[in-house]
Design a protein around this motif. Structure first.
Motif, PDB file in Angstrom:
ATOM      1  N   ASN A   8      -1.983 -11.219  -3.024  1.00 42.86           N
ATOM      2  CA  ASN A   8      -1.443 -10.596  -1.817  1.00 42.86           C
ATOM      3  C   ASN A   8      -0.662  -9.326  -2.146  1.00 42.86           C
ATOM      4  O   ASN A   8      -0.770  -8.323  -1.425  1.00 42.86           O
ATOM      5  CB  ASN A   8      -0.552 -11.579  -1.056  1.00 42.86           C
ATOM      6  CG  ASN A   8      -1.343 -12.680  -0.401  1.00 42.86           C
ATOM      7  OD1 ASN A   8      -2.526 -12.540  -0.128  1.00 42.86           O
ATOM      8  ND2 ASN A   8      -0.689 -13.798  -0.151  1.00 42.86           N
ATOM      9  N   GLU A  11      -3.167  -6.559  -3.019  1.00 43.51           N
ATOM     10  CA  GLU A  11      -3.840  -6.041  -1.825  1.00 43.51           C
ATOM     11  C   GLU A  11      -2.910  -5.122  -1.024  1.00 43.51           C
ATOM     12  O   GLU A  11      -3.336  -4.080  -0.535  1.00 43.51           O
ATOM     13  CB  GLU A  11      -4.342  -7.193  -0.961  1.00 43.51           C
ATOM     14  CG  GLU A  11      -5.533  -7.897  -1.574  1.00 43.51           C
ATOM     15  CD  GLU A  11      -5.969  -9.125  -0.800  1.00 43.51           C
ATOM     16  OE1 GLU A  11      -5.302  -9.509   0.187  1.00 43.51           O
ATOM     17  OE2 GLU A  11      -6.984  -9.712  -1.186  1.00 43.51           O
ATOM     18  N   PHE A  12      -1.643  -5.508  -0.902  1.00 42.03           N
ATOM     19  CA  PHE A  12      -0.676  -4.682  -0.182  1.00 42.03           C
ATOM     20  C   PHE A  12      -0.487  -3.338  -0.891  1.00 42.03           C
ATOM     21  O   PHE A  12      -0.506  -2.283  -0.248  1.00 42.03           O
ATOM     22  CB  PHE A  12       0.659  -5.423  -0.057  1.00 42.03           C
ATOM     23  CG  PHE A  12       1.719  -4.638   0.653  1.00 42.03           C
ATOM     24  CD1 PHE A  12       1.715  -4.530   2.029  1.00 42.03           C
ATOM     25  CD2 PHE A  12       2.722  -4.001  -0.068  1.00 42.03           C
ATOM     26  CE1 PHE A  12       2.703  -3.801   2.689  1.00 42.03           C
ATOM     27  CE2 PHE A  12       3.714  -3.278   0.580  1.00 42.03           C
ATOM     28  CZ  PHE A  12       3.695  -3.174   1.959  1.00 42.03           C
ATOM     29  N   GLU A  14      -2.504  -1.820  -2.931  1.00 40.82           N
ATOM     30  CA  GLU A  14      -3.738  -1.033  -2.798  1.00 40.82           C
ATOM     31  C   GLU A  14      -3.782  -0.296  -1.465  1.00 40.82           C
ATOM     32  O   GLU A  14      -4.078   0.895  -1.422  1.00 40.82           O
ATOM     33  CB  GLU A  14      -4.971  -1.944  -2.851  1.00 40.82           C
ATOM     34  CG  GLU A  14      -5.430  -2.329  -4.201  1.00 40.82           C
ATOM     35  CD  GLU A  14      -6.670  -3.175  -4.114  1.00 40.82           C
ATOM     36  OE1 GLU A  14      -7.663  -2.806  -4.766  1.00 40.82           O
ATOM     37  OE2 GLU A  14      -6.672  -4.202  -3.412  1.00 40.82           O
ATOM     38  N   LYS A  15      -3.493  -1.010  -0.398  1.00 44.01           N
ATOM     39  CA  LYS A  15      -3.591  -0.420   0.940  1.00 44.01           C
ATOM     40  C   LYS A  15      -2.521   0.625   1.200  1.00 44.01           C
ATOM     41  O   LYS A  15      -2.797   1.688   1.738  1.00 44.01           O
ATOM     42  CB  LYS A  15      -3.495  -1.516   1.997  1.00 44.01           C
ATOM     43  CG  LYS A  15      -4.718  -2.386   2.054  1.00 44.01           C
ATOM     44  CD  LYS A  15      -4.562  -3.500   3.055  1.00 44.01           C
ATOM     45  CE  LYS A  15      -5.748  -4.430   2.977  1.00 44.01           C
ATOM     46  NZ  LYS A  15      -5.547  -5.648   3.764  1.00 44.01           N
ATOM     47  N   VAL A  16      -1.285   0.311   0.839  1.00 40.08           N
ATOM     48  CA  VAL A  16      -0.175   1.191   1.183  1.00 40.08           C
ATOM     49  C   VAL A  16      -0.001   2.334   0.187  1.00 40.08           C
ATOM     50  O   VAL A  16       0.222   3.473   0.566  1.00 40.08           O
ATOM     51  CB  VAL A  16       1.140   0.378   1.315  1.00 40.08           C
ATOM     52  CG1 VAL A  16       2.329   1.279   1.558  1.00 40.08           C
ATOM     53  CG2 VAL A  16       1.013  -0.651   2.423  1.00 40.08           C
ATOM     54  N   LYS A  17      -0.119   2.022  -1.091  1.00 39.66           N
ATOM     55  CA  LYS A  17       0.171   3.013  -2.128  1.00 39.66           C
ATOM     56  C   LYS A  17      -1.093   3.693  -2.658  1.00 39.66           C
ATOM     57  O   LYS A  17      -1.021   4.749  -3.256  1.00 39.66           O
ATOM     58  CB  LYS A  17       0.930   2.345  -3.265  1.00 39.66           C
ATOM     59  CG  LYS A  17       1.654   3.315  -4.142  1.00 39.66           C
ATOM     60  CD  LYS A  17       2.930   2.718  -4.648  1.00 39.66           C
ATOM     61  CE  LYS A  17       3.590   3.682  -5.563  1.00 39.66           C
ATOM     62  NZ  LYS A  17       4.960   3.924  -5.217  1.00 39.66           N
ATOM     63  N   GLY A  18      -2.254   3.061  -2.476  1.00 40.48           N
ATOM     64  CA  GLY A  18      -3.504   3.669  -2.902  1.00 40.48           C
ATOM     65  C   GLY A  18      -3.788   3.574  -4.392  1.00 40.48           C
ATOM     66  O   GLY A  18      -4.561   4.365  -4.921  1.00 40.48           O
ATOM     67  N   ARG A  21      -7.382  -1.112  -7.788  1.00 37.25           N
ATOM     68  CA  ARG A  21      -7.282  -2.506  -8.215  1.00 37.25           C
ATOM     69  C   ARG A  21      -7.454  -2.643  -9.722  1.00 37.25           C
ATOM     70  O   ARG A  21      -6.788  -3.469 -10.354  1.00 37.25           O
ATOM     71  CB  ARG A  21      -8.336  -3.348  -7.499  1.00 37.25           C
ATOM     72  CG  ARG A  21      -8.282  -4.821  -7.849  1.00 37.25           C
ATOM     73  CD  ARG A  21      -9.274  -5.642  -7.065  1.00 37.25           C
ATOM     74  NE  ARG A  21      -8.930  -5.631  -5.666  1.00 37.25           N
ATOM     75  CZ  ARG A  21      -8.544  -6.701  -4.984  1.00 37.25           C
ATOM     76  NH1 ARG A  21      -8.457  -7.851  -5.581  1.00 37.25           N
ATOM     77  NH2 ARG A  21      -8.251  -6.611  -3.717  1.00 37.25           N
ATOM     78  N   THR A  39       7.441  -0.518  -3.047  1.00 40.88           N
ATOM     79  CA  THR A  39       6.538  -0.124  -1.968  1.00 40.88           C
ATOM     80  C   THR A  39       6.933  -0.795  -0.667  1.00 40.88           C
ATOM     81  O   THR A  39       6.987  -0.148   0.383  1.00 40.88           O
ATOM     82  CB  THR A  39       5.084  -0.483  -2.329  1.00 40.88           C
ATOM     83  OG1 THR A  39       4.758   0.116  -3.586  1.00 40.88           O
ATOM     84  CG2 THR A  39       4.115  -0.005  -1.274  1.00 40.88           C
ATOM     85  N   TYR A  43       8.124   0.975   2.716  1.00 39.78           N
ATOM     86  CA  TYR A  43       7.318   0.715   3.911  1.00 39.78           C
ATOM     87  C   TYR A  43       8.200   0.158   5.027  1.00 39.78           C
ATOM     88  O   TYR A  43       8.074   0.547   6.189  1.00 39.78           O
ATOM     89  CB  TYR A  43       6.198  -0.263   3.567  1.00 39.78           C
ATOM     90  CG  TYR A  43       5.267  -0.595   4.695  1.00 39.78           C
ATOM     91  CD1 TYR A  43       4.314   0.323   5.128  1.00 39.78           C
ATOM     92  CD2 TYR A  43       5.324  -1.824   5.336  1.00 39.78           C
ATOM     93  CE1 TYR A  43       3.441   0.020   6.164  1.00 39.78           C
ATOM     94  CE2 TYR A  43       4.465  -2.142   6.382  1.00 39.78           C
ATOM     95  CZ  TYR A  43       3.528  -1.217   6.775  1.00 39.78           C
ATOM     96  OH  TYR A  43       2.681  -1.518   7.810  1.00 39.78           O
TER      97      TYR A  43
END
Length: 48
Positions: A8, A11-12, A14-18, A21, A39, A43
């Motif tokens: 989790n 995944e967070f 990856e989505k928020v910080k780019g 993986r 992050t 956020y």
């Protein structure tokens, strides 16, 4: 940290910080948790 928690967090991040993986998979739990905490705090500040 459990596998589900780590998944989790990754995944967070990856989505928020780019961050890719592949980079995150080779980091230690402590490194992942540190990046996640930074992050998430940032956020949360933006969301308020």
């Amino acid at each position: 940290m459990s596998r589900a928690e780590r998944k989790n967090m990754i995944e967070f991040i990856e989505k928020v910080k780019g961050i890719a993986r592949e980079q995150l998979m080779y980091m230690t739990d402590a490194e992942i948790e540190h990046i996640y905490n930074q992050t998430y705090y940032h956020y949360e500040e933006i969301a308020e």
